[in-house]
Design a protein around this motif. Sequence first.
Motif, short mmCIF file in Angstrom:
data_model
loop_
_atom_site.label_atom_id
_atom_site.label_comp_id
_atom_site.label_asym_id
_atom_site.label_seq_id
_atom_site.Cartn_x
_atom_site.Cartn_y
_atom_site.Cartn_z
N MET A 1 16.74 -0.26 6.26
CA MET A 1 15.71 -1.12 6.80
C MET A 1 14.65 -1.39 5.73
N LYS A 2 14.23 -2.65 5.60
CA LYS A 2 13.30 -2.95 4.53
C LYS A 2 11.84 -2.70 4.93
N MET A 3 11.05 -2.43 3.91
CA MET A 3 9.63 -2.15 4.11
C MET A 3 8.91 -3.39 4.62
N ARG B 1 8.72 4.50 8.68
CA ARG B 1 8.71 5.11 7.35
C ARG B 1 8.87 4.03 6.27
N GLY B 2 7.98 4.07 5.27
CA GLY B 2 8.07 3.11 4.17
C GLY B 2 7.21 1.87 4.35
N ASP B 3 6.70 1.63 5.57
CA ASP B 3 5.86 0.46 5.81
C ASP B 3 4.50 0.65 5.15
N ILE B 4 3.77 -0.46 5.03
CA ILE B 4 2.42 -0.43 4.46
C ILE B 4 1.47 -0.99 5.52
N LEU B 5 0.36 -0.30 5.73
CA LEU B 5 -0.70 -0.79 6.62
C LEU B 5 -1.92 -1.10 5.76
#
Length: 195
Positions: free
Chosen positions: A1-3, A58-62
């Motif tokens: 899954m991509k970020m 996991r891996g996402d940016i906020l």
Amino acid sequence: MKMRIYGYGRISTRNQSLKKQVEALKNYGVKEENIFTDVIIGNTRENSLEKLFEELKRGDILVVRRLDKLGSDMDIVKKRIIFLIKRKVTLKVLENQVFQKYLENLENEDSVYLEKKLEGALEILLLLKEKKNEETRELLNESNPKEKLKVDKKSLEKFKNLYEKYLEKRIRKKDILEKLEINKNGFTLYESYIK
């Protein structure tokens, strides 16, 4: 899954506007469909933030413009940052690069010390915000705060011994400040030396 990159903005009074926050998030690269916003007036809940926290993986940016957009008080902000770190979501705070550096160091931190280190960083942030301690602000604006603090081995050893007692709840932070004749900011910087 991509970020994925998400953004969050909030206002808490009628005379505020979300426009600047949304613009800053877009300028960072957050797509409009990934920007969540809340208008918190009175007893309104943070419905968009709750939905956003469910979305984050996991891996996402906020991305937030300022740290205070994550909650109405520092305890709430602290809990939310810890949640993000444990979920392996990167938090980007656009208007506080000094705090951003602390966050980056916390991402790999052992969970035993995570809360204490975050608490120290938030205390420093509050001091900066309130402009109560000019010396601390100068120290933290340097690229590497550890280089600015001159600590001899004897003092550092003393701090380590006291700090162990502090973690075991045998002494209070206040006792360490008095014994070493340092302030809360000095405590946080000593702490960063032994981590």
